[in-house]
Design a protein around this motif. Structure first.
Motif, short mmCIF file in Angstrom:
data_model
loop_
_atom_site.label_atom_id
_atom_site.label_comp_id
_atom_site.label_asym_id
_atom_site.label_seq_id
_atom_site.Cartn_x
_atom_site.Cartn_y
_atom_site.Cartn_z
N GLY A 9 -5.91 5.03 0.83
CA GLY A 9 -5.87 3.60 0.56
C GLY A 9 -6.87 3.23 -0.53
N LEU A 10 -6.75 2.03 -1.04
CA LEU A 10 -7.55 1.62 -2.20
C LEU A 10 -9.06 1.73 -1.96
N TYR A 30 -11.74 8.32 -6.76
CA TYR A 30 -11.29 7.62 -7.96
C TYR A 30 -12.37 7.66 -9.05
N ARG A 76 2.61 1.81 -3.36
CA ARG A 76 1.63 2.15 -4.39
C ARG A 76 1.18 3.61 -4.24
N GLU A 77 0.84 4.00 -3.03
CA GLU A 77 0.37 5.36 -2.79
C GLU A 77 1.45 6.39 -3.11
N THR A 78 2.70 6.05 -2.80
CA THR A 78 3.82 6.95 -3.11
C THR A 78 4.00 7.08 -4.62
N TRP A 132 1.80 6.51 -6.98
CA TRP A 132 0.66 7.20 -7.57
C TRP A 132 0.64 8.69 -7.24
N THR A 133 1.18 9.07 -6.09
CA THR A 133 1.25 10.49 -5.76
C THR A 133 2.26 11.20 -6.65
N SER A 135 -10.41 5.27 -1.31
CA SER A 135 -10.21 6.21 -2.41
C SER A 135 -11.24 6.05 -3.53
N ASN A 166 -5.32 9.29 -2.82
CA ASN A 166 -4.20 8.35 -2.71
C ASN A 166 -3.89 7.92 -1.29
N ALA A 167 -3.79 8.84 -0.38
CA ALA A 167 -3.36 8.52 0.98
C ALA A 167 -4.43 7.74 1.76
N ASP A 226 0.81 -1.22 0.00
CA ASP A 226 0.00 0.00 0.00
C ASP A 226 0.85 1.27 0.00
#
Length: 169
Positions: free
Chosen positions: A83-84, A91, A32-34, A36-37, A87, A80-81, A29
């Motif tokens: 979590g899936l 999204y 991925r978040e990093t 995507w940011t 978000s 993003n921060a 997680d």
């Protein structure tokens, strides 16, 4: 001579495409978040510069399309921060704006036909938006939708990168 804005936009799109795809396949997680940011910031910067460029060229529909795409990417960044799962609302809004922006940018013959077609295929993110709104348990990483749209989005980015780079030769 290629402008600094064109170069920065190309770098932003390249970072966005590469890290966005990488983030889709990363299991962790935080990573991925990093990814995507960073991806999102690159795309927002690129879309802003491209909007300004095409507005100066008098192509208001394309410029507005890049602004719409930028707004969608901003919504994605906002989630993003979280979590899936958390978000998903931002999204859905973000990819709906992506789809609208892609259609607007591609509605005129400003770009080559192949990249307009890849943008229209990527705009099928709209199907994922509708599925989410109707209660389907889709995440940004779900397959086949919405994951199927990402490669077409990246191909479109490649075209958007190549256009100003090719024009300067």
């Amino acid at each position: 001579m290629r402008s600094t804005s064109d170069t920065v936009a190309a770098i932003g799109l390249a970072i966005g495409g590469a890290l966005g795809m990488a983030g889709t396949f990363v299991a962790g997680d935080a990573l991925r978040e990093t990814l995507w940011t960073i991806d999102g910031v690159g795309i927002v910067v690129a879309a802003a510069l491209l909007a300004m460029k095409y507005q100066r060229l008098g192509n208001d529909l394309v410029a507005a399309g890049f602004l719409t795409f930028l707004a969608g990417e901003s919504l994605l960044l906002a989630g993003n921060a979280a979590g899936l799962q958390a978000s998903v609302p931002s999204y859905a809004g973000g990819i709906a704006l992506w789809a609208a922006g892609l259609v607007m940018v591609s509605a005129q013959a400003t770009f080559a036909l192949w990249m307009r077609l890849t943008a229209f295929v990527a705009a099928l993110f709209t199907v994922s938006v509708l599925m989410i709104l109707w209660g389907a348990p889709l995440l940004p990483t779900s397959s086949p939708l919405p994951a199927l749209g990402y490669p077409f989005l990246v191909l479109t980015f490649i075209g958007w990168i190549r256009t100003p780079m090719k024009a300067e030769r």
